[in-house]
Design an enzyme around this catalytic site. Sequence first.
Site, mmCIF file in Angstrom:
data_model
loop_
_atom_site.group_PDB
_atom_site.id
_atom_site.type_symbol
_atom_site.label_atom_id
_atom_site.label_comp_id
_atom_site.label_asym_id
_atom_site.label_seq_id
_atom_site.Cartn_x
_atom_site.Cartn_y
_atom_site.Cartn_z
ATOM 1 N N ALA A 33 0.803 -1.051 0.017
ATOM 2 C CA ALA A 33 0.091 0.089 0.127
ATOM 3 C C ALA A 33 0.884 1.133 0.134
ATOM 4 C CB ALA A 33 -0.876 0.069 1.281
ATOM 5 N N ASN B 283 -0.770 -5.428 3.278
ATOM 6 C CA ASN B 283 0.281 -4.386 3.447
ATOM 7 C C ASN B 283 0.794 -4.827 5.002
ATOM 8 O OD1 ASN B 283 1.795 -2.012 2.493
ATOM 9 N ND2 ASN B 283 0.899 -1.186 4.571
ATOM 10 N N VAL C 227 3.948 -10.300 3.694
ATOM 11 C CA VAL C 227 4.007 -11.206 2.433
ATOM 12 C C VAL C 227 5.420 -11.794 2.691
ATOM 13 C CG1 VAL C 227 4.166 -11.384 -0.093
ATOM 14 C CG2 VAL C 227 2.694 -9.692 0.809
ATOM 15 N N GLU D 55 17.817 16.423 -0.604
ATOM 16 C CA GLU D 55 16.707 16.938 0.086
ATOM 17 C C GLU D 55 17.035 16.756 1.651
ATOM 18 O OE1 GLU D 55 13.233 15.126 -1.680
ATOM 19 O OE2 GLU D 55 12.984 16.723 -2.865
ATOM 20 N N ASP E 33 8.396 0.565 -7.249
ATOM 21 C CA ASP E 33 9.851 0.441 -7.070
ATOM 22 C C ASP E 33 10.332 -1.122 -7.313
ATOM 23 O OD1 ASP E 33 9.931 3.009 -6.683
ATOM 24 O OD2 ASP E 33 10.817 2.934 -4.545
ATOM 25 N N ALA F 40 7.602 8.587 -6.955
ATOM 26 C CA ALA F 40 6.167 8.474 -6.647
ATOM 27 C C ALA F 40 5.371 8.739 -7.863
ATOM 28 C CB ALA F 40 5.951 9.378 -5.557
ATOM 29 N N LYS G 273 6.904 22.175 -4.695
ATOM 30 C CA LYS G 273 7.108 20.561 -3.981
ATOM 31 C C LYS G 273 5.726 20.481 -3.392
ATOM 32 C CE LYS G 273 9.606 17.501 -2.791
ATOM 33 N NZ LYS G 273 10.185 16.395 -3.457
HETATM 34 P P1 NAD Z 1 20.052 7.687 -6.189
HETATM 35 O O1 NAD Z 1 20.467 6.400 -6.604
HETATM 36 O O2 NAD Z 1 19.323 8.577 -7.163
HETATM 37 O O3 NAD Z 1 21.294 8.410 -5.553
HETATM 38 C C1 NAD Z 1 22.339 7.915 -4.806
HETATM 39 C C2 NAD Z 1 23.543 8.688 -4.829
HETATM 40 O O4 NAD Z 1 24.675 8.157 -4.122
HETATM 41 C C3 NAD Z 1 24.123 8.855 -6.215
HETATM 42 O O5 NAD Z 1 24.481 10.078 -6.560
HETATM 43 C C4 NAD Z 1 25.497 7.950 -6.261
HETATM 44 O O6 NAD Z 1 26.140 8.320 -7.017
HETATM 45 C C5 NAD Z 1 25.638 7.876 -4.804
HETATM 46 N N1 NAD Z 1 26.473 6.860 -4.391
HETATM 47 C C6 NAD Z 1 26.187 5.644 -4.786
HETATM 48 N N2 NAD Z 1 27.257 4.783 -4.081
HETATM 49 C C7 NAD Z 1 28.160 5.915 -3.616
HETATM 50 C C8 NAD Z 1 29.256 5.464 -2.652
HETATM 51 N N3 NAD Z 1 29.767 4.135 -2.362
HETATM 52 N N4 NAD Z 1 29.840 6.432 -2.235
HETATM 53 C C9 NAD Z 1 29.382 7.797 -2.299
HETATM 54 N N5 NAD Z 1 28.359 8.275 -3.060
HETATM 55 C C10 NAD Z 1 27.730 7.036 -3.653
HETATM 56 O O7 NAD Z 1 19.187 7.489 -4.887
HETATM 57 P P2 NAD Z 1 18.012 8.139 -3.989
HETATM 58 O O8 NAD Z 1 18.429 9.523 -3.719
HETATM 59 O O9 NAD Z 1 17.496 7.605 -2.816
HETATM 60 O O10 NAD Z 1 16.779 8.132 -5.115
HETATM 61 C C11 NAD Z 1 16.286 7.148 -5.497
HETATM 62 C C12 NAD Z 1 15.164 7.285 -6.474
HETATM 63 O O11 NAD Z 1 14.063 7.713 -5.995
HETATM 64 C C13 NAD Z 1 15.722 7.957 -7.614
HETATM 65 O O12 NAD Z 1 14.983 7.242 -8.835
HETATM 66 C C14 NAD Z 1 15.072 9.366 -7.413
HETATM 67 O O13 NAD Z 1 14.728 10.024 -8.445
HETATM 68 C C15 NAD Z 1 13.899 9.062 -6.490
HETATM 69 N N6 NAD Z 1 13.556 10.239 -5.613
HETATM 70 C C16 NAD Z 1 13.152 11.238 -6.183
HETATM 71 C C17 NAD Z 1 12.698 12.285 -5.296
HETATM 72 C C18 NAD Z 1 11.910 13.618 -5.968
HETATM 73 O O14 NAD Z 1 11.370 13.604 -6.931
HETATM 74 N N7 NAD Z 1 11.987 14.872 -5.257
HETATM 75 C C19 NAD Z 1 13.190 12.640 -4.047
HETATM 76 C C20 NAD Z 1 13.728 11.291 -3.575
HETATM 77 C C21 NAD Z 1 14.083 10.176 -4.382
#
Ligand code: NAD
Length: 403
Positions: free
Chosen positions: A13, A39, A83, A170, A300, A319, A379
């Site tokens: 969910a 869920n 699950v 963020e 995801d 999302a 946002k």
């Molecule tokens: P991500 O995979 O997008 O970013 C992870 C970052 O960590 C990358 O820049 C990567 O180079 C770095 N990294 C990886 N291994 C590393 C290491 N060993 N040492 C140092 N740096 C390292 O992960 P996320 O930010 O959690 O996002 C996950 C997904 O969720 C993405 O698709 C993102 O677009 C989405 N998301 C979107 C929003 C939004 O739209 N506002 C917000 C949060 C997440």
Amino acid sequence: MSFERKKILVLGAGYAGLQAVSKLQKSLGHQDADITLINKNEYHYEATWLHETAAGTIDWEDGVYPISKVVDASKVKFIPAEVTAIHKDEKRVETNQGDFDYDILVTALGFESETFGIDGMAEHAHSIVSPQTALAARHEIEKNFANYRNSGADKDISILVGGAGFTGVEFLGELVESVPVLCEKYGIDYSKVKITCVEAAPSMLPMFPEDLTDYAVKYLEDRGAKFMIGTPIVAANEDGFVVKIDDKEQQLEASSVIWTAGVRGSSLMEESFDGVKRGRIIVKPDLTIEGHEDIYAIGDVSAVMNGEGDDARPYPTTAQIAMQAGEHVAKNIELTLKGDKKEPFKYDDKGTVCSLGSKDGIGIVMGREIKGKKAAFMKRVIDTRAVFKIGGPMLAYSKGKFL
Ligand code: NAD
């Protein structure tokens, strides 16, 4: 219009699963289908608000609501259960509350933290993947700041953030708002605090043009955050991160260590299906799994490709795409029950906003670059819209971000 009554089972969910159920209960009547939602928790949480809980800028309850607020109990049976296995050949799902069989399965089991096997990361760093882990990160930071009064150790007022992806940036945006408040509470000079974000790649947030990324970096640096770009984290231990600089390992010290550098789809996916990578399975254009007309994967745990052939790449898991896929699956299920052909999913990318705390941000919306207060406002609109789309006006009124 009469449908063939089928058992529809939705797992998860989150944004995808709950959006699918919300739509299904509107389009199908009780006589049309037997819908069950399973869920782990009795609540849905806004996964995109978790960094705010982790930094302490919102209370964890703010980003959480009971699933019963969305589900129409006359049409959908909601089972709070975990699950434990999917037996696709028997069309049966195992949970800690018993087994459930299905005619149509929607798997929307969501994400979990991915540490890429980095030594010590799972043991020594906090992640931001659920309200519980976000709250644990926040408590850790506050405990260490409180401790600083006795210890006087710089380590206790040092925070390390691993990864400058969306979540990392963020989270930093929230930290530069909440940490000064913490400092006031515990009588700490904010200029002594170290908030360091370590990123392996040579640049950050590649989906944005350089001027927007530069704006975000400057905004955060002006408020006390520091970036170490092009610096891979190779281990975590009780003192912080071990990073590699010029091929030499170096220890970065901090008592508060948060890993925001990776998520993956539910590991139950690998256990249940073939061809799953990091918990994500490539879906066909109609969002079903190859060889299983009756199993959809959304959110995801799915990889929705942006085209066909060798050049095709999966869209990032957001999302936005999860909710659109949830709606589309509900539509395809309705079509199937009517005996019609399923339709291919078309992702409508409305843009992305990366918040920098509550008052600033960067983004691309409808093809236009935005930054500053406008991005922060957008946002809040996006966050409120997500609640509205799933739960309607009353839920948006109580949970939306109007200020
Ligand atoms: P991500 O995979 O997008 O970013 C992870 C970052 O960590 C990358 O820049 C990567 O180079 C770095 N990294 C990886 N291994 C590393 C290491 N060993 N040492 C140092 N740096 C390292 O992960 P996320 O930010 O959690 O996002 C996950 C997904 O969720 C993405 O698709 C993102 O677009 C989405 N998301 C979107 C929003 C939004 O739209 N506002 C917000 C949060 C997440």
